[in-house]
Design a protein around this motif. Sequence first.
Motif: not given
Length: 369
Positions: A28-31, A37-48, A50-62
């Motif tokens: 409800k928040v990420l939507g 915020l860049k939001i990606e679905e990066i995989g699935l759990s045992v029960l299928q 969605k596991i999500k990844l949020v990316t912020l920023g563009t700098g060299p320190k990761k």
Amino acid sequence: MHPYSLDYSTIKEKAITGRYVTNVHIDKVLGLPSTELKIEEIGLSVLQEKIKLVTLGTGPKKILMWSQMHGNETTTTKSILDLFNYLKDSSELAKTILRECTLKIIPILNPDGAFAYTRVNANEIDLNRDAYDLSQPESKVLRAVYDAFKPDFCFNLHDQRTIFNVGINKKPATISFLSPAYDKERNISKTRGISIQLIVAMNSLIQQLIPGQVGRYDDSFNHNCVGDSFQMLDTPTVLFEAGHFLDDYQREQTRMYIFYAILKGVETIAKEEIHRYVQSNYFEIPENSKLYFDVLIKNADQLRPTLPKNSDLGILYKEVLDLGTITFIPVLDKTGNLNQYFGHKTYNCLDEKDAKSVKSNKILMNCIR
């Protein structure tokens, strides 16, 4: 003087509170629309789920962060949602972080455990004991993100139980930090030293907010723990443990302190200030002990004569999921002379008022019986 010139209430994500946090809640928040915020679905759990990844920023320190590796450890998830709100702000610090850093954050790594409110995943595996075996889909997702991103820093975000205090003191461990070991001897490698300095930076801030309520978590080595595993791969890794604050069983106060700790850690990285902090100060943070009960009833034999004289009762709350909320059920844990222990709530049955309070509490009286 407050260390950050911001009103926390203005950035707190008010749509999500309490102890039960699942994919349904964070979606409800990420939507909501966001340019940060860049939001990606990066995989699935045992029960299928969605596991999500949020990316912020563009700098060299990761910086890579993940929360709810243990499904019932939700405080840090709330804190990173607050961090998202903060980084949407136009403050100079937010701009600096987004310019200097790239943050990749997995808000809920174990969505099945989150839904069931369990530590383990749907296969009843502790994902924090699966770093080497990589037997579970969630573990593989985290490792794939790590391998692809090649982070400079990792933040491993957890909750700890109410039993923890700081050293031998009565202060609860509201936050605990750990720089995980990278070998059995618990030596200080270059990268472990960096994570130690980062903890010193965060501790310097948190001590201003809750003096004496920061503990140092046990650093026993286990190559199958994720923090130890990433430390072995020469990535400075910090374990965060969100603990108890007085009367804060929903962990809304602790949530705020974890937010500040994360923000201070990211700021220190963004501004390249780690070198300012002395490693030896890390070892001045007292180690955690396990000396707290949720309820400590002293001299309970006054109410239950069959108990030995001067018997105390130590009660812990069992967290139970009930219709989408977490209820706290008192369960008797220890009986005897508990003088070395503390209670988040203490009754002494030699005191008439305390004895009356216990007698009037049917749930506590069931523990005594």
